[in-house]
Scaffold this motif. Structure first.
Motif, mmCIF file in Angstrom:
data_model
loop_
_atom_site.group_PDB
_atom_site.id
_atom_site.type_symbol
_atom_site.label_atom_id
_atom_site.label_comp_id
_atom_site.label_asym_id
_atom_site.label_seq_id
_atom_site.Cartn_x
_atom_site.Cartn_y
_atom_site.Cartn_z
ATOM 1 N N HIS A 89 -94.485 -72.613 113.611
ATOM 2 C CA HIS A 89 -95.428 -73.681 113.127
ATOM 3 C C HIS A 89 -96.593 -73.141 112.488
ATOM 4 C CE1 HIS A 89 -92.618 -76.814 114.171
ATOM 5 N NE2 HIS A 89 -92.480 -76.459 115.484
ATOM 6 N N ALA A 90 -97.075 -72.094 113.390
ATOM 7 C CA ALA A 90 -98.600 -71.560 112.930
ATOM 8 C C ALA A 90 -98.509 -70.492 111.584
ATOM 9 C CB ALA A 90 -98.906 -70.900 114.211
ATOM 10 N N VAL A 91 -97.573 -69.653 111.659
ATOM 11 C CA VAL A 91 -97.674 -68.872 110.641
ATOM 12 C C VAL A 91 -96.175 -68.695 109.944
ATOM 13 C CG1 VAL A 91 -99.144 -67.315 111.699
ATOM 14 C CG2 VAL A 91 -96.657 -66.892 112.223
ATOM 15 N N GLY A 92 -95.209 -69.578 110.085
ATOM 16 C CA GLY A 92 -93.921 -69.363 109.220
ATOM 17 C C GLY A 92 -92.923 -68.645 109.924
ATOM 18 N N PRO A 93 -91.607 -69.049 109.503
ATOM 19 C CA PRO A 93 -90.686 -68.595 110.217
ATOM 20 C C PRO A 93 -90.481 -66.656 110.187
ATOM 21 C CG PRO A 93 -89.833 -70.118 108.875
ATOM 22 C CD PRO A 93 -91.211 -70.033 108.477
ATOM 23 N N GLY A 94 -90.887 -66.169 108.995
ATOM 24 C CA GLY A 94 -90.833 -64.812 108.625
ATOM 25 C C GLY A 94 -91.673 -64.259 109.680
ATOM 26 N N ILE A 95 -93.153 -64.264 109.432
ATOM 27 C CA ILE A 95 -93.948 -63.379 110.337
ATOM 28 C C ILE A 95 -93.610 -63.717 111.862
ATOM 29 C CG2 ILE A 95 -96.463 -63.015 110.758
ATOM 30 C CD1 ILE A 95 -97.117 -63.623 108.242
ATOM 31 N N SER A 96 -93.210 -64.892 112.133
ATOM 32 C CA SER A 96 -92.956 -65.337 113.579
ATOM 33 C C SER A 96 -91.853 -64.379 114.242
ATOM 34 C CB SER A 96 -92.924 -66.827 113.677
ATOM 35 O OG SER A 96 -91.846 -67.287 113.257
ATOM 36 N N THR A 97 -90.591 -64.401 113.263
ATOM 37 C CA THR A 97 -89.464 -63.743 113.861
ATOM 38 C C THR A 97 -89.762 -62.188 113.783
ATOM 39 O OG1 THR A 97 -88.182 -65.380 112.682
ATOM 40 C CG2 THR A 97 -87.097 -63.407 113.157
ATOM 41 N N LEU A 98 -90.485 -61.719 112.733
ATOM 42 C CA LEU A 98 -91.004 -60.414 112.721
ATOM 43 C C LEU A 98 -91.819 -59.988 114.161
ATOM 44 C CD1 LEU A 98 -90.737 -57.727 111.070
ATOM 45 C CD2 LEU A 98 -93.072 -58.187 110.135
ATOM 46 N N LEU A 99 -92.537 -60.705 114.617
ATOM 47 C CA LEU A 99 -93.330 -60.473 115.785
ATOM 48 C C LEU A 99 -92.456 -60.711 116.861
ATOM 49 C CD1 LEU A 99 -96.617 -62.709 114.894
ATOM 50 C CD2 LEU A 99 -96.460 -60.403 115.206
ATOM 51 N N ASN A 100 -91.437 -61.561 116.945
ATOM 52 C CA ASN A 100 -90.580 -61.687 117.989
ATOM 53 C C ASN A 100 -90.045 -60.566 118.142
ATOM 54 O OD1 ASN A 100 -87.668 -62.802 118.868
ATOM 55 N ND2 ASN A 100 -89.153 -63.846 120.187
ATOM 56 N N SER A 101 -89.661 -59.867 117.015
ATOM 57 C CA SER A 101 -88.477 -58.485 116.998
ATOM 58 C C SER A 101 -89.359 -57.296 117.721
ATOM 59 C CB SER A 101 -88.263 -58.281 115.611
ATOM 60 O OG SER A 101 -87.220 -59.298 115.147
ATOM 61 N N VAL A 255 -84.200 -61.970 106.784
ATOM 62 C CA VAL A 255 -83.848 -63.293 106.055
ATOM 63 C C VAL A 255 -84.910 -64.285 106.433
ATOM 64 C CG1 VAL A 255 -82.150 -65.212 106.698
ATOM 65 C CG2 VAL A 255 -81.337 -62.988 106.345
ATOM 66 N N ALA A 256 -85.357 -64.245 107.492
ATOM 67 C CA ALA A 256 -86.546 -65.377 107.696
ATOM 68 C C ALA A 256 -87.620 -65.072 106.811
ATOM 69 C CB ALA A 256 -87.083 -65.152 109.328
ATOM 70 N N LEU A 257 -88.141 -64.016 106.559
ATOM 71 C CA LEU A 257 -89.242 -63.718 105.591
ATOM 72 C C LEU A 257 -88.705 -64.095 104.259
ATOM 73 C CD1 LEU A 257 -90.246 -60.024 106.759
ATOM 74 C CD2 LEU A 257 -91.574 -61.999 106.440
ATOM 75 N N PHE A 262 -89.015 -67.685 99.514
ATOM 76 C CA PHE A 262 -88.499 -68.371 98.366
ATOM 77 C C PHE A 262 -88.387 -69.494 98.730
ATOM 78 C CE2 PHE A 262 -87.327 -63.730 97.824
ATOM 79 C CZ PHE A 262 -87.539 -63.758 96.353
ATOM 80 N N GLY A 263 -88.113 -70.138 99.976
ATOM 81 C CA GLY A 263 -87.582 -71.380 100.236
ATOM 82 C C GLY A 263 -88.678 -72.288 100.753
ATOM 83 N N LEU A 264 -89.984 -71.764 101.325
ATOM 84 C CA LEU A 264 -91.052 -72.618 101.847
ATOM 85 C C LEU A 264 -92.421 -72.033 101.074
ATOM 86 C CD1 LEU A 264 -90.197 -72.024 105.809
ATOM 87 C CD2 LEU A 264 -89.709 -73.922 103.993
ATOM 88 N N ASP A 265 -92.193 -71.372 99.935
ATOM 89 C CA ASP A 265 -93.353 -71.065 99.178
ATOM 90 C C ASP A 265 -94.476 -70.492 99.915
ATOM 91 O OD1 ASP A 265 -92.007 -71.866 96.827
ATOM 92 O OD2 ASP A 265 -92.504 -73.901 97.362
ATOM 93 N N LYS A 266 -94.303 -69.750 101.020
ATOM 94 C CA LYS A 266 -95.447 -69.378 101.638
ATOM 95 C C LYS A 266 -95.890 -67.981 100.769
ATOM 96 C CE LYS A 266 -96.592 -66.871 105.924
ATOM 97 N NZ LYS A 266 -97.941 -67.693 106.459
ATOM 98 N N PRO A 267 -97.213 -67.848 100.606
ATOM 99 C CA PRO A 267 -97.701 -66.644 100.204
ATOM 100 C C PRO A 267 -97.661 -65.539 100.834
ATOM 101 C CG PRO A 267 -99.606 -68.181 100.625
ATOM 102 C CD PRO A 267 -98.257 -68.924 100.935
ATOM 103 N N ILE A 268 -96.948 -64.295 100.390
ATOM 104 C CA ILE A 268 -96.850 -62.947 101.148
ATOM 105 C C ILE A 268 -97.498 -62.169 99.958
ATOM 106 C CG2 ILE A 268 -95.754 -61.469 102.206
ATOM 107 C CD1 ILE A 268 -93.809 -63.747 103.252
ATOM 108 N N ASP A 269 -98.549 -61.347 100.078
ATOM 109 C CA ASP A 269 -99.014 -60.407 98.932
ATOM 110 C C ASP A 269 -98.415 -59.066 99.303
ATOM 111 O OD1 ASP A 269 -100.602 -59.090 100.967
ATOM 112 O OD2 ASP A 269 -102.443 -60.353 100.403
ATOM 113 N N GLY A 270 -98.837 -58.308 98.170
ATOM 114 C CA GLY A 270 -98.068 -56.855 98.366
ATOM 115 C C GLY A 270 -98.432 -56.118 99.670
#
Length: 294
Positions: A89-101, A255-257, A262-270
């Motif tokens: 909820h705070a930072v989105g599925p991608g970063i949260s799943t990466l942190l969990n890993s 996949v989460a990222l 692409f699905g939730l339009d979260k900005p992720i820069d270079g």
């Protein structure tokens, strides 16, 4: 294991990880609190594993230590899920799943401090890469997201809870042989029970689904993500080499990222994508070391 089993191991492992990643979408869009939806996920899965136990003829463990360790593992898994949901909820599925890993590094720390396991150069390198990667990911996120602090803290804490859950799962199997389905039922039930009070306190206004659609998604979250996807991963891992397993398990945060971008339009820069690549490399190197020690 037969050749047919090995033939399907890779697609099953990847599919299992993809399904796990898709679970974050349910968490994101179903209006239920983080602790409450974790409770429902584990409650539904405990019922499913009870049915599997009954119809498979597997026996419940008689050793009290087995039961105690399985319930403890479930308690830590429960808070892993709840904190992961908070991070989603705070930072989105991608970063949260990466942190969990990053639980791999918590496992390394637990092994070093409590089981006297030595850290090799590969493991030290992976820690450095992970630290640099996290800085690259977090810096832009903190600038544009006021919830980034809690998102990173809860994501890292979820990784710690997952690592502790794995430790007690291992202790469950060290006590003696036990059938899979009843152990998973005990683990899931222990996790659900441990979340009753936190869910009532933290999510009193969002305890349960209020529409049939949301109820169906919660049921899917418990059956598909906790039982089906987990079963595919558990089946595939013993059939593959350690290096290939570690690499394929990275498909979950990837996949989460991609869903995030692409699905939730979260900005992720270079810079953040560079940090993601470094962190994934670190997790991969850490997984090689961690698996080779088992």
């Amino acid at each position: 294991m037969d050749g047919n089993g090995k033939k399907y191991a890779v697609p099953l492992l990847v599919l299992g990880c993809v399904v796990f990643g898709l679970g974050s979408l349910i968490v994101r869009f179903v209006p239920i609190g983080s602790y409450a939806i974790a409770f429902w996920r584990l409650a539904v899965s405990s019922f499913v594993f009870w049915l599997l136990t009954r119809f498979s003829g597997q026996q419940f463990p008689r050793n009290r230590k087995t039961v105690r360790y399985a319930m403890t593992a479930g308690g830590f898994l429960a808070f892993d899920l709840a904190l992961w949901h908070e991070s989603i909820h705070a930072v989105g599925p991608g970063i949260s799943t990466l942190l969990n890993s990053l639980q791999i590094f918590f496992l390394s720390a637990i092994g070093f401090f409590f089981f006297r396991e030595r850290l090799g150069w590969l493991q030290m390198l992976s820690l450095v890469l992970a630290a640099v990667g996290m800085v690259m990911i977090s810096s832009p996120e903190f600038v544009r997201n006021g919830d980034a602090g809690w998102g990173f803290v809860s994501g890292l804490m979820s990784g710690l809870m997952l690592a502790l859950s794995m430790v007690f799962v291992r202790k469950t199997h060290e006590v003696g042989q036990a059938d899979l389905f009843p152990v998973m039922m005990i683990l899931s039930l222990g996790g659900a029970v441990s979340l009753v009070v936190p869910a009532l306190l933290m999510d009193s206004g969002a305890l349960y689904p209020t529409t049939w659609r949301d109820a169906g998604l919660v049921f899917v979250y418990g059956v598909v993500m906790q039982c089906f996807a987990w079963a595919m991963i558990a089946y595939a891992i013993p059939l593959l080499s350690l290096s290939l397993t570690g690499l394929l398990l990275l498909s979950e945060p990837v996949v989460a990222l991609l869903i995030d971008y692409f699905g939730l339009d979260k900005p992720i820069d270079g810079v953040q994508w560079g940090g993601v690549m470094l962190t994934l490399s670190a997790i991969y190197l850490g997984s090689l070391k961690q698996q080779s020690s088992h």
